[in-house]
Design an enzyme around this catalytic site. Structure first.
Site, PDB file in Angstrom:
ATOM      1  N   ASN A   1       0.836  -1.207   0.000  1.00 34.85           N
ATOM      2  CA  ASN A   1       0.000   0.000   0.000  1.00 34.85           C
ATOM      3  C   ASN A   1       0.874   1.262   0.000  1.00 34.85           C
ATOM      4  O   ASN A   1       0.532   2.258   0.633  1.00 34.85           O
ATOM      5  CB  ASN A   1      -0.947   0.000   1.208  1.00 34.85           C
ATOM      6  CG  ASN A   1      -2.085   0.976   1.024  1.00 34.85           C
ATOM      7  OD1 ASN A   1      -2.592   1.152  -0.083  1.00 34.85           O
ATOM      8  ND2 ASN A   1      -2.466   1.661   2.082  1.00 34.85           N
TER       9      ASN A   1
ATOM     10  N   TYR B   1     -11.836  -4.314  11.163  1.00 38.78           N
ATOM     11  CA  TYR B   1     -10.543  -3.612  11.257  1.00 38.78           C
ATOM     12  C   TYR B   1     -10.228  -3.274  12.725  1.00 38.78           C
ATOM     13  O   TYR B   1      -9.148  -3.592  13.235  1.00 38.78           O
ATOM     14  CB  TYR B   1     -10.564  -2.335  10.411  1.00 38.78           C
ATOM     15  CG  TYR B   1      -9.411  -1.404  10.739  1.00 38.78           C
ATOM     16  CD1 TYR B   1      -8.097  -1.761  10.430  1.00 38.78           C
ATOM     17  CD2 TYR B   1      -9.632  -0.192  11.414  1.00 38.78           C
ATOM     18  CE1 TYR B   1      -7.033  -0.920  10.772  1.00 38.78           C
ATOM     19  CE2 TYR B   1      -8.576   0.642  11.751  1.00 38.78           C
ATOM     20  CZ  TYR B   1      -7.282   0.273  11.429  1.00 38.78           C
ATOM     21  OH  TYR B   1      -6.227   1.102  11.778  1.00 38.78           O
TER      22      TYR B   1
ATOM     23  N   ASN C   1     -10.766   8.419   4.011  1.00 41.51           N
ATOM     24  CA  ASN C   1     -10.754   9.474   5.022  1.00 41.51           C
ATOM     25  C   ASN C   1     -11.166  10.812   4.432  1.00 41.51           C
ATOM     26  O   ASN C   1     -11.022  11.055   3.230  1.00 41.51           O
ATOM     27  CB  ASN C   1      -9.353   9.592   5.639  1.00 41.51           C
ATOM     28  CG  ASN C   1      -8.976   8.315   6.373  1.00 41.51           C
ATOM     29  OD1 ASN C   1      -9.843   7.595   6.864  1.00 41.51           O
ATOM     30  ND2 ASN C   1      -7.690   8.035   6.417  1.00 41.51           N
TER      31      ASN C   1
ATOM     32  N   ARG D   1     -14.575  15.148  15.155  1.00 37.88           N
ATOM     33  CA  ARG D   1     -13.392  14.288  15.285  1.00 37.88           C
ATOM     34  C   ARG D   1     -12.218  15.071  15.853  1.00 37.88           C
ATOM     35  O   ARG D   1     -12.240  16.294  15.933  1.00 37.88           O
ATOM     36  CB  ARG D   1     -12.976  13.758  13.888  1.00 37.88           C
ATOM     37  CG  ARG D   1     -14.003  12.895  13.177  1.00 37.88           C
ATOM     38  CD  ARG D   1     -14.141  11.512  13.811  1.00 37.88           C
ATOM     39  NE  ARG D   1     -15.149  10.716  13.102  1.00 37.88           N
ATOM     40  CZ  ARG D   1     -16.453  10.722  13.355  1.00 37.88           C
ATOM     41  NH1 ARG D   1     -16.939  11.510  14.318  1.00 37.88           N
ATOM     42  NH2 ARG D   1     -17.274   9.968  12.673  1.00 37.88           N
TER      43      ARG D   1
ATOM     44  N   GLY E   1     -22.614   2.868  10.746  1.00 44.90           N
ATOM     45  CA  GLY E   1     -21.365   2.582  11.453  1.00 44.90           C
ATOM     46  C   GLY E   1     -20.572   3.830  11.820  1.00 44.90           C
ATOM     47  O   GLY E   1     -19.652   3.748  12.621  1.00 44.90           O
TER      48      GLY E   1
HETATM   49  N1  NAD Z   1      -4.127   6.412   8.824  1.00 43.08           N
HETATM   50  C1  NAD Z   1      -5.026   6.315   9.783  1.00 43.08           C
HETATM   51  O1  NAD Z   1      -6.064   6.984   9.731  1.00 43.08           O
HETATM   52  C2  NAD Z   1      -4.782   5.429  10.984  1.00 43.08           C
HETATM   53  C3  NAD Z   1      -5.537   5.635  12.153  1.00 43.08           C
HETATM   54  C4  NAD Z   1      -5.301   4.813  13.254  1.00 43.08           C
HETATM   55  C5  NAD Z   1      -4.355   3.801  13.193  1.00 43.08           C
HETATM   56  N2  NAD Z   1      -3.655   3.601  12.042  1.00 43.08           N
HETATM   57  C6  NAD Z   1      -2.664   2.515  11.989  1.00 43.08           C
HETATM   58  O2  NAD Z   1      -1.398   3.080  11.721  1.00 43.08           O
HETATM   59  C7  NAD Z   1      -0.616   2.168  10.936  1.00 43.08           C
HETATM   60  C8  NAD Z   1      -0.094   2.901   9.719  1.00 43.08           C
HETATM   61  O3  NAD Z   1      -1.181   3.429   8.975  1.00 43.08           O
HETATM   62  P1  NAD Z   1      -0.944   4.237   7.649  1.00 43.08           P
HETATM   63  O4  NAD Z   1      -2.069   5.189   7.524  1.00 43.08           O
HETATM   64  O5  NAD Z   1       0.432   4.736   7.603  1.00 43.08           O
HETATM   65  O6  NAD Z   1      -1.160   3.067   6.585  1.00 43.08           O
HETATM   66  P2  NAD Z   1      -0.453   2.826   5.171  1.00 43.08           P
HETATM   67  O7  NAD Z   1      -1.258   1.811   4.451  1.00 43.08           O
HETATM   68  O8  NAD Z   1      -0.154   4.123   4.513  1.00 43.08           O
HETATM   69  O9  NAD Z   1       0.949   2.190   5.601  1.00 43.08           O
HETATM   70  C9  NAD Z   1       1.081   0.839   5.952  1.00 43.08           C
HETATM   71  C10 NAD Z   1       2.356   0.340   5.328  1.00 43.08           C
HETATM   72  O10 NAD Z   1       2.520  -1.042   5.678  1.00 43.08           O
HETATM   73  C11 NAD Z   1       2.822  -1.793   4.519  1.00 43.08           C
HETATM   74  N3  NAD Z   1       2.287  -3.146   4.755  1.00 43.08           N
HETATM   75  C12 NAD Z   1       0.999  -3.507   4.892  1.00 43.08           C
HETATM   76  N4  NAD Z   1       0.903  -4.835   5.109  1.00 43.08           N
HETATM   77  C13 NAD Z   1       2.185  -5.297   5.119  1.00 43.08           C
HETATM   78  C14 NAD Z   1       2.753  -6.582   5.312  1.00 43.08           C
HETATM   79  N5  NAD Z   1       1.982  -7.664   5.520  1.00 43.08           N
HETATM   80  N6  NAD Z   1       4.093  -6.714   5.279  1.00 43.08           N
HETATM   81  C15 NAD Z   1       4.889  -5.624   5.065  1.00 43.08           C
HETATM   82  N7  NAD Z   1       4.404  -4.394   4.864  1.00 43.08           N
HETATM   83  C16 NAD Z   1       3.073  -4.221   4.906  1.00 43.08           C
HETATM   84  C17 NAD Z   1       2.160  -1.060   3.360  1.00 43.08           C
HETATM   85  O11 NAD Z   1       2.801  -1.309   2.127  1.00 43.08           O
HETATM   86  C18 NAD Z   1       2.342   0.391   3.796  1.00 43.08           C
HETATM   87  O12 NAD Z   1       3.573   0.915   3.328  1.00 43.08           O
HETATM   88  C19 NAD Z   1      -1.517   0.996  10.613  1.00 43.08           C
HETATM   89  O13 NAD Z   1      -1.205  -0.029  11.531  1.00 43.08           O
HETATM   90  C20 NAD Z   1      -2.917   1.534  10.866  1.00 43.08           C
HETATM   91  O14 NAD Z   1      -3.788   0.509  11.261  1.00 43.08           O
HETATM   92  C21 NAD Z   1      -3.827   4.407  10.939  1.00 43.08           C
END
Ligand code: NAD
Length: 340
Positions: free
Chosen positions: A35, A148, A199, A231, A295
């Site tokens: 991603n 999720y 978002n 929010r 939701g």
């Molecule tokens: N963005 C938000 O709104 C938000 C809010 C709360 C929590 N989070 C958490 O924060 C973390 C980061 O979110 P983000 O917004 O940066 O997401 P994102 O998708 O931009 O980044 C996630 C990264 O992890 C990599 N990835 C995913 N699955 C993988 C795997 N199995 N092996 C190796 N790499 C993998 C993807 O390629 C990506 O680079 C996540 O755990 C998410 O659940 C995000």
């Protein structure tokens, strides 16, 4: 400290890698790029003026991950890698449990094999569901409304159980993010939503850039001051800085596990956010009120006082800075798309 950052090419991970490198930490990114774009690594390197070592691997590949951690020998891991689309998690629950819960188990096993005992974990305020009170403290009831959110809560349980196991050396800081928004002020890194954004902020910037006709506002008849959802929008750089502070707490190392809310503690409505973006882009961002979305929660904002006290940290960037930085990033993205 030597730090492995899983998901370090993603939205929050990339900003955290920049903050770590700028403060002299030694970083190794682990990402499958499922991603994110590989070019993010080069953009971070350009921004900080240092190479960014990385391993392209899926954290579900336990043996590759273990080999990587044994070779890198990190002092700590920051674990961002996960799937994060709420809607997708409803239609693909197994993929989400596998990536997020099994992925966390795979990481904990690899850390154990590599003798690494410090972990910072990305959790989410989604696990509070519709909160009973705002601001929301860490002690609030946990009622994640979607698969999720449940994968994130399950991952928290796995981590805490590993921390609490007899003879365990693991210590962990679990960070529950409210609504990360904005981008790096350089305009070089930011959120890269694929397809329709989940978002609000990227939806607004894409609309302001003319890529979408209008923002859909899901419900304007909620019991809030202007009827729209409320929010806690936190600048992604403030969030990134909190991860560096969490590492320092882990380095001190006496607590076993800490769970902290990361938010500003300041509520803003959806309409206030659209207005703030309109002010920054210099014209009204068109929007249309549509039916409430199943939701969606009415309002949620953080009580960040525990994080502020224990991390000696505070979110300082304003809503205006959030909008300016997100808009700069969107314009750069639009220019890149035109060049491609
Ligand atoms: N963005 C938000 O709104 C938000 C809010 C709360 C929590 N989070 C958490 O924060 C973390 C980061 O979110 P983000 O917004 O940066 O997401 P994102 O998708 O931009 O980044 C996630 C990264 O992890 C990599 N990835 C995913 N699955 C993988 C795997 N199995 N092996 C190796 N790499 C993998 C993807 O390629 C990506 O680079 C996540 O755990 C998410 O659940 C995000």
């Amino acid at each position: 400290m030597k730090v492995v950052v899983t998901g370090g090419a993603g939205y929050i991970g990339s900003h955290t890698v920049v903050e770590l490198l700028e403060r002299g930490h030694d970083v190794h990114v682990v990402d499958s790029f499922c991603n994110s774009e590989r070019s993010v690594i080069a953009r971070i390197a350009g921004l900080v003026g240092k190479p960014v070592p990385f391993s392209e691997l899926d954290i579900l590949d336990s043996s590759a991950l273990t080999d990587c951690l044994i070779e890198v020998r990190p002092d700590a891991v920051i674990h961002f890698a996960a799937l994060k689309s709420v809607g997708e998690s409803i239609s693909m629950p197994l993929e989400y449990y596998r990536a997020n819960v099994e992925g966390t188990i795979s990481l904990l096993s690899a850390m154990d094999a590599a003798g690494c005992s410090r972990l910072v974990f990305s959790s989410t305020a989604t696990i509070y569901g519709e909160p009973e009170e705002c601001p929301v403290p860490e002690t609030a009831s946990l009622r994640p409304p979607t698969p999720y959110g449940r994968t994130k809560l399950a991952s928290e349980w796995v981590i805490r159980d590993c921390v609490d196991a007899p003879d365990s050396k693991l210590i962990a800081v679990i960070l529950r993010y409210f609504n990360p928004v904005g981008a790096h002020p350089s305009g070089l890194i930011g959120e890269l939503p694929r397809g329709l954004p989940n978002n609000l902020a990227p939806y607004i910037t894409q609309t302001a850039a003319g890529l979408r006709s209008h923002v859909r506002v899901f419900g304007a008849d909620y019991p809030t001051p202007d009827g729209t959802g409320v929010r806690d929008f936190i600048h992604v750089v403030d969030l990134a800085v909190a991860h560096v502070a969490a590492l320092q707490v882990l380095e001190g190392g006496d607590g076993k596990s800490l769970t902290l809310n990361l938010g500003t503690g300041r509520p803003y409505s959806v309409l206030e956010m659209i207005q703030a973006f309109s002010d920054v882009v210099g014209h009204p961002v068109p929007y249309e009120v549509v039916e409430r979305r199943t939701g969606d929660i009415v309002e949620s904002w953080a009580d960040p006082s525990r994080a502020e006290a224990l991390l000696d940290w505070r979110a300082t960037r304003s809503l205006r800075e959030i909008c300016e930085d997100a808009w700069r990033w969107q314009r750069n993205l639009s220019c890149r798309a035109l060049e491609d």
